[in-house]
Design an enzyme around this catalytic site. Sequence first.
Site, mmCIF file in Angstrom:
data_model
loop_
_atom_site.group_PDB
_atom_site.id
_atom_site.type_symbol
_atom_site.label_atom_id
_atom_site.label_comp_id
_atom_site.label_asym_id
_atom_site.label_seq_id
_atom_site.Cartn_x
_atom_site.Cartn_y
_atom_site.Cartn_z
ATOM 1 N N TYR A 195 11.986 -11.565 -13.511
ATOM 2 C CA TYR A 195 10.528 -10.693 -13.013
ATOM 3 C C TYR A 195 9.536 -11.277 -13.827
ATOM 4 C CZ TYR A 195 7.679 -6.950 -11.891
ATOM 5 O OH TYR A 195 6.460 -6.171 -11.280
ATOM 6 N N HIS A 236 12.179 3.001 -13.119
ATOM 7 C CA HIS A 236 11.765 2.673 -14.372
ATOM 8 C C HIS A 236 12.250 3.790 -15.537
ATOM 9 C CE1 HIS A 236 9.325 -0.571 -12.473
ATOM 10 N NE2 HIS A 236 9.992 -1.262 -13.519
ATOM 11 N N PRO A 270 -1.057 -4.196 -15.818
ATOM 12 C CA PRO A 270 -0.909 -3.254 -16.111
ATOM 13 C C PRO A 270 0.378 -2.717 -17.051
ATOM 14 C CG PRO A 270 -0.139 -3.131 -13.996
ATOM 15 C CD PRO A 270 -0.705 -4.506 -14.637
ATOM 16 N N LEU A 287 3.775 2.171 -15.485
ATOM 17 C CA LEU A 287 3.118 2.835 -14.670
ATOM 18 C C LEU A 287 3.856 4.005 -14.163
ATOM 19 C CD1 LEU A 287 0.950 0.344 -12.311
ATOM 20 C CD2 LEU A 287 0.458 1.434 -14.350
ATOM 21 N N HIS A 346 0.873 -1.182 0.208
ATOM 22 C CA HIS A 346 0.121 -0.048 0.069
ATOM 23 C C HIS A 346 0.797 1.234 -0.043
ATOM 24 C CE1 HIS A 346 1.007 0.241 4.343
ATOM 25 N NE2 HIS A 346 0.337 1.273 4.278
ATOM 26 N N ARG A 384 6.917 2.447 -25.817
ATOM 27 C CA ARG A 384 6.195 2.284 -24.713
ATOM 28 C C ARG A 384 4.734 2.903 -24.562
ATOM 29 N NH1 ARG A 384 9.391 -1.078 -25.585
ATOM 30 N NH2 ARG A 384 11.284 -1.923 -24.111
ATOM 31 N N LEU A 420 3.787 2.642 -5.479
ATOM 32 C CA LEU A 420 3.226 3.300 -6.590
ATOM 33 C C LEU A 420 1.975 3.051 -6.932
ATOM 34 C CD1 LEU A 420 3.499 5.496 -8.850
ATOM 35 C CD2 LEU A 420 4.355 3.749 -10.167
ATOM 36 N N ARG A 432 16.696 12.534 -14.246
ATOM 37 C CA ARG A 432 18.090 12.687 -14.947
ATOM 38 C C ARG A 432 18.025 14.305 -15.776
ATOM 39 N NH1 ARG A 432 18.652 8.486 -19.001
ATOM 40 N NH2 ARG A 432 18.565 7.367 -17.064
ATOM 41 N N SER A 450 2.387 -7.735 -14.687
ATOM 42 C CA SER A 450 3.001 -6.469 -15.447
ATOM 43 C C SER A 450 3.149 -7.147 -16.634
ATOM 44 C CB SER A 450 4.502 -6.489 -15.083
ATOM 45 O OG SER A 450 5.451 -5.712 -15.978
ATOM 46 N N SER A 451 2.983 -5.932 -17.620
ATOM 47 C CA SER A 451 3.100 -6.370 -19.187
ATOM 48 C C SER A 451 4.384 -6.927 -19.774
ATOM 49 C CB SER A 451 2.860 -5.038 -19.909
ATOM 50 O OG SER A 451 3.929 -4.151 -19.932
ATOM 51 N N CYS A 452 5.281 -7.085 -18.807
ATOM 52 C CA CYS A 452 6.419 -7.567 -19.248
ATOM 53 C C CYS A 452 6.455 -9.055 -19.299
ATOM 54 C CB CYS A 452 7.801 -7.233 -18.104
ATOM 55 S SG CYS A 452 7.497 -8.064 -16.651
ATOM 56 N N LYS A 457 5.802 -13.122 -12.373
ATOM 57 C CA LYS A 457 4.624 -12.700 -12.553
ATOM 58 C C LYS A 457 3.712 -13.640 -13.135
ATOM 59 C CE LYS A 457 5.095 -8.932 -10.179
ATOM 60 N NZ LYS A 457 4.130 -8.908 -8.988
#
Length: 334
Positions: free
Chosen positions: A156, A199, A183, A186, A31, A229, A34, A207, A127-129, A160
Amino acid sequence: MTLIPEIATNVASEFVPGPLDKNANVYVAGHRGLVGSAIWRNLKNAGHTSLHGQSSADLDLRNRADVFSYMEKIRPEYVILAAAKVGGIMANSTSPVDFLSDNLRIQVNVMDAALRVGVQRLLFLGSSCIYPKFASQPIAESALLSGYLEPSNEAYAVAKIAGITAVKAVRQQYGLPWISAMPTNLYGKGDNFTPEKSHVLPALISRYHHAKVAGLLEVQNWGTGAPRREFLHADDAAAACLHLLEHYDGESHVNVGTGTDISIRDLAHLIAQIVGYEGSTTWNVDKPDGTPQKLLDTSLLSSLGWRPSVSLQDGVSATYSWFGHNLDRLRITG
């Protein structure tokens, strides 16, 4: 030893999607992250009165005994599993064991504990990965396991995918209406802006801000800038998750995104403009690009009546504003 009491399967057989009980116990794992913090805000704003969450310092979700003890104590009716070890290309490439082990333990512990106390409704955030590196665009839910993963975040992604499989297994074995949401990339307030762990979008914000403050004439980014992306504001992701909890009960995981994408080069230009950086940008083509394109097919989510509401321009502007107001408590280096 059974993981779930018989009464839970009886309740599950009568489940029909609809409004969440605002007086029910809701546990948001992660919680303070992000998307987890955005879900927490969304629930509070909707009038939910019994929200539960623990920081990682107070509850290590990798510790099975502690997770079971906590779940027995609060006995939630709804669980949103948003907790995860996350990071960008650099972090995933250098610490794959951590990303695999930590995420597998978090997921298994929370789901098994939820089974033990008979949690009827659980949403797992992935995750979309999870999709193949060269999946057809836009990527439909059916593309899962249809090709090789992007090597830089394979560990990772595998964790997932295991989470999605776990949710399907619970549906099959116990008949519980658990669901998974995947998702896209994000961003938003509360993001991680450290160069080693962030990310691409928050990394670029940090930067370019540092370059502006330091008066640097040039910013160098990784790769060619050509990959495309899709970016979704965390508040939109939270709204989509709660919409799914109230409107969806199906076997398939659900893509959560905007349905539009942008090149990393154009994203960098947009962020430089918003930050107010007037120097030049170069690209280190010796560094990896990652997947060439990752745009989700959001037809299933759209068919359920949900659309995003935060534009990329507005979302990045709001995120940079939050970043600027919280620099004193963020750990950032140039």
